[in-house]
Design a protein around this motif. Structure first.
Motif, PDB file in Angstrom:
ATOM      1  N   GLY A  42       0.987  -1.178  -0.062  1.00 22.68           N
ATOM      2  CA  GLY A  42       0.104   0.096   0.055  1.00 22.68           C
ATOM      3  C   GLY A  42       0.822   1.367   0.125  1.00 22.68           C
ATOM      4  N   HIS A  43       0.384   2.321  -0.945  1.00 25.04           N
ATOM      5  CA  HIS A  43       0.871   3.401  -0.920  1.00 25.04           C
ATOM      6  C   HIS A  43       2.371   3.838  -1.167  1.00 25.04           C
ATOM      7  CE1 HIS A  43      -2.365   3.849   1.747  1.00 25.04           C
ATOM      8  NE2 HIS A  43      -1.942   3.140   2.487  1.00 25.04           N
ATOM      9  N   ALA A  44       3.179   4.747  -0.993  1.00 22.42           N
ATOM     10  CA  ALA A  44       4.550   4.787  -1.501  1.00 22.42           C
ATOM     11  C   ALA A  44       5.264   5.366  -0.235  1.00 22.42           C
ATOM     12  CB  ALA A  44       4.905   5.513  -2.565  1.00 22.42           C
ATOM     13  N   GLY A  65       0.572  11.747   4.571  1.00 29.36           N
ATOM     14  CA  GLY A  65       0.329  11.035   6.006  1.00 29.36           C
ATOM     15  C   GLY A  65       0.770   9.643   5.891  1.00 29.36           C
ATOM     16  N   LYS A  66       0.163   8.608   5.830  1.00 29.29           N
ATOM     17  CA  LYS A  66       0.701   7.342   5.907  1.00 29.29           C
ATOM     18  C   LYS A  66       1.754   7.021   6.548  1.00 29.29           C
ATOM     19  CE  LYS A  66      -3.214   6.288   3.934  1.00 29.29           C
ATOM     20  NZ  LYS A  66      -4.121   5.443   4.581  1.00 29.29           N
ATOM     21  N   ARG A  67       2.065   7.678   7.699  1.00 31.23           N
ATOM     22  CA  ARG A  67       3.292   7.183   8.375  1.00 31.23           C
ATOM     23  C   ARG A  67       2.918   7.173   9.860  1.00 31.23           C
ATOM     24  NH1 ARG A  67       7.205  12.405   7.551  1.00 31.23           N
ATOM     25  NH2 ARG A  67       6.598  12.325   5.625  1.00 31.23           N
ATOM     26  N   TYR A 118       7.590   5.130   7.415  1.00 32.60           N
ATOM     27  CA  TYR A 118       6.456   5.160   6.680  1.00 32.60           C
ATOM     28  C   TYR A 118       5.560   3.983   6.405  1.00 32.60           C
ATOM     29  CZ  TYR A 118       8.828   9.181   4.885  1.00 32.60           C
ATOM     30  OH  TYR A 118       9.603  10.584   4.589  1.00 32.60           O
ATOM     31  N   GLU A 119       4.243   4.111   6.269  1.00 34.82           N
ATOM     32  CA  GLU A 119       3.542   2.683   6.337  1.00 34.82           C
ATOM     33  C   GLU A 119       3.891   1.936   5.182  1.00 34.82           C
ATOM     34  OE1 GLU A 119      -0.552   3.159   5.391  1.00 34.82           O
ATOM     35  OE2 GLU A 119      -0.701   1.258   4.917  1.00 34.82           O
ATOM     36  N   TRP A 120       4.527   2.568   4.131  1.00 34.89           N
ATOM     37  CA  TRP A 120       5.133   1.637   2.915  1.00 34.89           C
ATOM     38  C   TRP A 120       6.227   0.847   3.277  1.00 34.89           C
ATOM     39  CZ3 TRP A 120       9.912   1.609   0.498  1.00 34.89           C
ATOM     40  CH2 TRP A 120       9.796   0.912  -0.671  1.00 34.89           C
ATOM     41  N   PHE A 128      -0.981  -5.351   0.978  1.00 39.12           N
ATOM     42  CA  PHE A 128      -0.249  -5.246   2.449  1.00 39.12           C
ATOM     43  C   PHE A 128      -0.427  -3.762   2.795  1.00 39.12           C
ATOM     44  CE2 PHE A 128       1.189  -9.350   1.385  1.00 39.12           C
ATOM     45  CZ  PHE A 128       1.258 -10.100   2.171  1.00 39.12           C
ATOM     46  N   HIS A 129      -1.041  -3.712   3.970  1.00 44.13           N
ATOM     47  CA  HIS A 129      -1.251  -2.363   4.751  1.00 44.13           C
ATOM     48  C   HIS A 129      -0.763  -2.406   6.343  1.00 44.13           C
ATOM     49  CE1 HIS A 129      -3.212   0.184   1.509  1.00 44.13           C
ATOM     50  NE2 HIS A 129      -3.311  -0.973   0.965  1.00 44.13           N
ATOM     51  N   GLY A 130      -0.722  -1.036   6.700  1.00 44.04           N
ATOM     52  CA  GLY A 130      -0.359  -0.894   8.205  1.00 44.04           C
ATOM     53  C   GLY A 130      -1.661  -0.055   8.455  1.00 44.04           C
ATOM     54  N   ASN A 131      -2.051  -0.095   9.743  1.00 40.07           N
ATOM     55  CA  ASN A 131      -3.381   0.397  10.070  1.00 40.07           C
ATOM     56  C   ASN A 131      -2.966   1.695  10.909  1.00 40.07           C
ATOM     57  OD1 ASN A 131      -6.101   0.363  10.069  1.00 40.07           O
ATOM     58  ND2 ASN A 131      -6.099  -1.605  11.157  1.00 40.07           N
TER      59      ASN A 131
HETATM   60 ZN   LIG Z   1      -2.415   1.634   4.015  1.00 39.00          ZN
END
Ligand SMILES: [Zn+2]
Length: 287
Positions: free
Chosen positions: A10-12, A19-21, A28-30, A84-87
């Protein structure tokens, strides 16, 4: 029949996706998603009759739009898509949850639940269950699909885990194991173990060592020297710092008979015969 599995992280990374961190900006979530994907693909490659395609940018430099990810998986003809992602959530929230599209097939639910349970068993994290959601990646991929939220970046304890390669490995490999079980994949035959004869040679190679003997006792040294002089063993005479005479004998393959014979013969003489360590031998050779 070969099954085709497409996958995306998911994401970059690198701040490309806003966001996404982690709350403190430390991950980073990525980075988590990418680690899971790499382990997942490595594990899945150990099975027969499965093809894989990663549909995001493996460098994390470009946030491949969800429409493009889905389009790639569709065009390739994937049988299953895994995301795959992180919540993220309240700081007290933790655990793993897996999503499927609300109106998907019973088989899709079954596969996703199997994968989810494998991840719960492997990680020991809180089981938040299999859920449904109208996520774009689930809606627009034509094949069966699932989205794994492998932990909460907003939970300090879980974030610490998610930063580790060990945890990413658990999540990714457990997901692959779930697929293998769901589709009855056969593990590839491991490379044949090295034949016994070769193994013995391989083990013998590092045991080439020198022997040492020496001292002051003239009669004994004379016998040693006579034996070495007549024998087929290489040797070198050195003088120790204390004036003693030293015989550096070898090199030997310590698994060979000639080594045992030489050792047995020299032990009969009144000398301090012993095997040298590699370091000691190197030191003496250079003198
Ligand atoms: Zn995500």
């Amino acid at each position: 029949m070969t099954i085709k599995v497409s996958v995306d992280a998911g994401h970059a990374g690198f701040g490309v996706t806003p966001g996404k961190r982690a709350l403190d900006g430390s991950m980073y979530e990525w980075e988590f998603n990418d680690g899971c994907v790499r382990h997942f693909m490595d594990e899945l490659s150990k099975y027969e009759a499965v093809e894989q395609l990663r549909v995001d940018d493996p460098t994390g430099k470009r946030d491949v739009p969800l429409s493009e990810r889905a389009q790639k998986a569709n065009a390739w003809g994937a049988n299953l898509h895994v995301s795959f992602h992180g919540n993220a959530g309240p700081t007290t929230a933790s655990g793993v949850e897996t999503f499927v599209y609300p109106s998907t097939t019973a088989h899709n639910r079954q596969v996703a639940l199997c994968i989810h349970n494998h991840i719960i068993n492997a990680t020991g994290r809180k089981n938040r269950g299999l859920k449904t959601a109208d996520f774009q990646i689930l809606r627009t991929t034509k094949m069966e699909s699932l989205l794994i939220e492998g932990g909460f970046m907003t939970n300090a304890e879980e974030l610490a885990l998610m930063k580790t390669d060990a945890y990413r490995s658990k999540v990714g490999r457990a997901a692959a194991a779930g697929i293998a079980e769901s589709y009855g994949l056969k593990r590839k035959v491991e490379p044949k173990p090295v034949a016994p004869v070769q193994a013995a040679q391989t083990q013998a190679a590092p045991t080439i060592r020198y022997m040492y003997t020496g001292g002051y006792a003239y009669d004994s040294l004379q016998k040693v020297h006579t034996f070495l002089f007549k024998g087929a063993h290489g040797y070198d005479v050195k003088r120790g710092p204390d004036g003693s005479i030293i015989f550096l004998i070898g090199p030997f393959d310590t698994s060979a008979q000639n080594f045992r014979d030489c050792m047995a013969e020299l032990s009969k003489f009144d000398s301090n015969i012993r095997l040298l360590t590699r370091e000691e031998a190197a030191k003496w050779r250079d003198k």
